[in-house]
Scaffold this motif. Sequence first.
Motif, PDB file in Angstrom:
ATOM      1  N   GLY A   1     -26.007 -27.105 -32.623  1.00 56.85           N
ATOM      2  CA  GLY A   1     -25.872 -26.569 -33.979  1.00 56.85           C
ATOM      3  C   GLY A   1     -27.128 -26.500 -34.789  1.00 56.85           C
ATOM      4  O   GLY A   1     -27.130 -26.288 -36.047  1.00 56.85           O
ATOM      5  N   ARG A   2     -28.115 -27.306 -34.327  1.00 58.12           N
ATOM      6  CA  ARG A   2     -29.410 -27.362 -35.070  1.00 58.12           C
ATOM      7  C   ARG A   2     -30.356 -25.804 -34.968  1.00 58.12           C
ATOM      8  O   ARG A   2     -31.170 -25.740 -35.837  1.00 58.12           O
TER       9      ARG A   2
ATOM     10  N   ALA B   1     -35.262 -19.858 -23.100  1.00 64.83           N
ATOM     11  CA  ALA B   1     -34.753 -19.705 -24.364  1.00 64.83           C
ATOM     12  C   ALA B   1     -33.252 -20.447 -24.567  1.00 64.83           C
ATOM     13  O   ALA B   1     -33.032 -20.818 -25.471  1.00 64.83           O
ATOM     14  N   THR B   2     -32.514 -19.881 -23.487  1.00 68.14           N
ATOM     15  CA  THR B   2     -30.990 -20.443 -23.766  1.00 68.14           C
ATOM     16  C   THR B   2     -30.984 -21.944 -23.512  1.00 68.14           C
ATOM     17  O   THR B   2     -30.247 -22.403 -24.436  1.00 68.14           O
ATOM     18  N   ASN B   3     -31.712 -22.514 -22.537  1.00 71.70           N
ATOM     19  CA  ASN B   3     -31.419 -24.018 -22.300  1.00 71.70           C
ATOM     20  C   ASN B   3     -32.125 -24.747 -23.581  1.00 71.70           C
ATOM     21  O   ASN B   3     -31.518 -25.804 -24.006  1.00 71.70           O
ATOM     22  N   LEU B   4     -33.078 -24.047 -24.240  1.00 71.71           N
ATOM     23  CA  LEU B   4     -33.847 -24.995 -25.227  1.00 71.71           C
ATOM     24  C   LEU B   4     -32.770 -24.749 -26.624  1.00 71.71           C
ATOM     25  O   LEU B   4     -32.628 -25.781 -27.169  1.00 71.71           O
ATOM     26  N   ALA B   5     -32.209 -23.598 -26.692  1.00 70.93           N
ATOM     27  CA  ALA B   5     -31.294 -23.536 -27.963  1.00 70.93           C
ATOM     28  C   ALA B   5     -30.092 -24.287 -27.407  1.00 70.93           C
ATOM     29  O   ALA B   5     -29.584 -25.060 -28.638  1.00 70.93           O
ATOM     30  N   ALA B   6     -29.584 -24.286 -26.193  1.00 71.84           N
ATOM     31  CA  ALA B   6     -28.268 -25.124 -25.892  1.00 71.84           C
ATOM     32  C   ALA B   6     -28.523 -26.593 -26.223  1.00 71.84           C
ATOM     33  O   ALA B   6     -27.559 -27.222 -26.751  1.00 71.84           O
ATOM     34  N   ALA B   7     -29.727 -26.936 -25.925  1.00 69.85           N
ATOM     35  CA  ALA B   7     -30.055 -28.405 -26.006  1.00 69.85           C
ATOM     36  C   ALA B   7     -30.071 -28.781 -27.562  1.00 69.85           C
ATOM     37  O   ALA B   7     -29.505 -29.954 -28.072  1.00 69.85           O
TER      38      ALA B   7
ATOM     39  N   LEU C   1     -24.526 -17.921 -22.180  1.00 67.77           N
ATOM     40  CA  LEU C   1     -23.949 -18.373 -23.169  1.00 67.77           C
ATOM     41  C   LEU C   1     -22.552 -18.017 -23.489  1.00 67.77           C
ATOM     42  O   LEU C   1     -21.927 -18.864 -24.261  1.00 67.77           O
ATOM     43  N   HIS C   2     -22.488 -16.686 -23.325  1.00 68.01           N
ATOM     44  CA  HIS C   2     -20.737 -16.152 -23.596  1.00 68.01           C
ATOM     45  C   HIS C   2     -20.289 -16.569 -24.893  1.00 68.01           C
ATOM     46  O   HIS C   2     -19.424 -16.989 -25.192  1.00 68.01           O
ATOM     47  N   PRO C   3     -21.107 -15.865 -25.791  1.00 68.18           N
ATOM     48  CA  PRO C   3     -20.886 -16.158 -27.474  1.00 68.18           C
ATOM     49  C   PRO C   3     -19.557 -15.639 -27.828  1.00 68.18           C
ATOM     50  O   PRO C   3     -19.501 -14.232 -27.228  1.00 68.18           O
ATOM     51  N   LYS C   4     -18.914 -16.204 -28.465  1.00 65.69           N
ATOM     52  CA  LYS C   4     -17.645 -15.341 -29.155  1.00 65.69           C
ATOM     53  C   LYS C   4     -18.199 -14.510 -30.207  1.00 65.69           C
ATOM     54  O   LYS C   4     -18.623 -15.073 -31.510  1.00 65.69           O
ATOM     55  N   ILE C   5     -18.073 -13.114 -30.168  1.00 63.51           N
ATOM     56  CA  ILE C   5     -18.750 -12.100 -31.011  1.00 63.51           C
ATOM     57  C   ILE C   5     -17.708 -12.200 -32.230  1.00 63.51           C
ATOM     58  O   ILE C   5     -16.626 -11.758 -32.324  1.00 63.51           O
ATOM     59  N   ILE C   6     -17.964 -12.420 -33.637  1.00 66.31           N
ATOM     60  CA  ILE C   6     -17.282 -12.343 -34.674  1.00 66.31           C
ATOM     61  C   ILE C   6     -17.855 -11.182 -35.740  1.00 66.31           C
ATOM     62  O   ILE C   6     -16.966 -10.800 -36.499  1.00 66.31           O
TER      63      ILE C   6
ATOM     64  N   GLY D   1     -22.537 -13.766 -33.241  1.00 70.15           N
ATOM     65  CA  GLY D   1     -21.400 -14.681 -32.233  1.00 70.15           C
ATOM     66  C   GLY D   1     -21.822 -16.265 -32.347  1.00 70.15           C
ATOM     67  O   GLY D   1     -22.832 -16.558 -33.015  1.00 70.15           O
ATOM     68  N   TRP D   2     -21.126 -16.783 -31.880  1.00 70.58           N
ATOM     69  CA  TRP D   2     -21.081 -18.376 -31.731  1.00 70.58           C
ATOM     70  C   TRP D   2     -20.813 -18.878 -30.305  1.00 70.58           C
ATOM     71  O   TRP D   2     -19.834 -18.491 -29.734  1.00 70.58           O
ATOM     72  N   ALA D   3     -21.638 -19.521 -29.790  1.00 69.36           N
ATOM     73  CA  ALA D   3     -21.557 -20.364 -28.458  1.00 69.36           C
ATOM     74  C   ALA D   3     -21.365 -21.840 -28.750  1.00 69.36           C
ATOM     75  O   ALA D   3     -22.498 -22.653 -28.811  1.00 69.36           O
ATOM     76  N   GLY D   4     -19.930 -22.321 -29.174  1.00 65.11           N
ATOM     77  CA  GLY D   4     -20.007 -23.585 -29.561  1.00 65.11           C
ATOM     78  C   GLY D   4     -20.534 -23.541 -31.077  1.00 65.11           C
ATOM     79  O   GLY D   4     -20.141 -22.650 -31.679  1.00 65.11           O
ATOM     80  N   GLU D   5     -21.514 -24.675 -31.228  1.00 65.74           N
ATOM     81  CA  GLU D   5     -21.995 -24.806 -32.683  1.00 65.74           C
ATOM     82  C   GLU D   5     -23.289 -23.844 -32.617  1.00 65.74           C
ATOM     83  O   GLU D   5     -23.841 -23.963 -33.854  1.00 65.74           O
ATOM     84  N   LEU D   6     -23.760 -23.435 -31.451  1.00 64.41           N
ATOM     85  CA  LEU D   6     -25.016 -22.311 -31.547  1.00 64.41           C
ATOM     86  C   LEU D   6     -24.655 -21.048 -32.159  1.00 64.41           C
ATOM     87  O   LEU D   6     -23.819 -20.423 -31.399  1.00 64.41           O
TER      88      LEU D   6
END
Length: 292
Positions: free
Chosen positions: A27-28, A18-24, A45-50, A124-129
């Motif tokens: 932003g999409r 799941a994480t690798n598919l999403a990271a690949a 993924l260490h997302p920044k929680i907003i 949150g966001w992990a980069g564009e994800l």
Amino acid sequence: MLIAVASGKGGTGKTTVATNLAAALAGRAQLIDCDVEEPNIHLFLHPKIIHHQEVTKPIPQIDFEKCLFCGACQNICQFNAIAVLKNSVLTFPELCHSCGGCRAVCPTEAIREVPRLIGRIETGWAGELGVITGRLMVGEPMAPPLIRAVKRQIDKTKIVIIDAPPGTSCSVIQSLRNCDFCLLVTEPTPFGWHDLKLAVATVRQMGIPFGVVINRADIGSGEVEEWCAEEGVPILLKIPFQREIAVAYSRGQLLLDLDPAWKRIFLELCQRVQKLSGRKSGGEGAETDNCS
Ligand code: SF4
Ligand code: SF4
């Protein structure tokens, strides 16, 4: 397009997929952690929680000044969540399904509904994800209401990857509901094979197109692959059993961090999923499903 990543049992590599598919897809995509009893995509993924949101469910509270101890509430409750004694009424919030039946039948309006905290949702966001995580309160036995709340955060303009709980319980059914495709992650061991068969029966019953990812593909005797061939179940990806992959996993690293070639591999996986789901032929949201 909604892609669920599920497995018949825990520890097969579901979150890795799941994480690798999403990271690949970056932003999409949007990644949703519906494994609310033990969410762990944040470890990779260490997302920044907003944003934090509390999720509650309504449960009955008795006003003893108005109660006649008539037993009507107990009689209608199908879940044994309320018990009427001679001079008291006991409620069991952890068993309550919040159906409202007891309140509806109470002749004296002695029941009102109060909120009970069952979990939290982190956005949150992990980069564009975009990353959404559900966390069930410790000791809370019913995950589906929280999973429903988590799925209300779905962004239909994205390719949504849902990390489902392991197994074939109500929580899994709730996570898989309305998904366009299910990736079933397994490992080629007797336990993996046994639980894969249960998971395949579940997604077939739900009418969801599916395919298999075999993790640690080099171990075992090949029975899983033979069974998939007999059953006409497509094997969409094999992840090898390699020391460096195990080390990266233990450090909370993605396969994409280990070798950039994995990005292409996961994008190709997405393309195969898109083709098998039938989404490429059009339909609502299909224009947002471009995996390439
Ligand atoms: S239905 Fe209402 S009045 Fe009857 S026992 Fe339950 S709370 Fe009391
Ligand atoms: S709300 Fe429904 S499940 Fe909960 S105690 Fe009342 S009747 Fe039972």
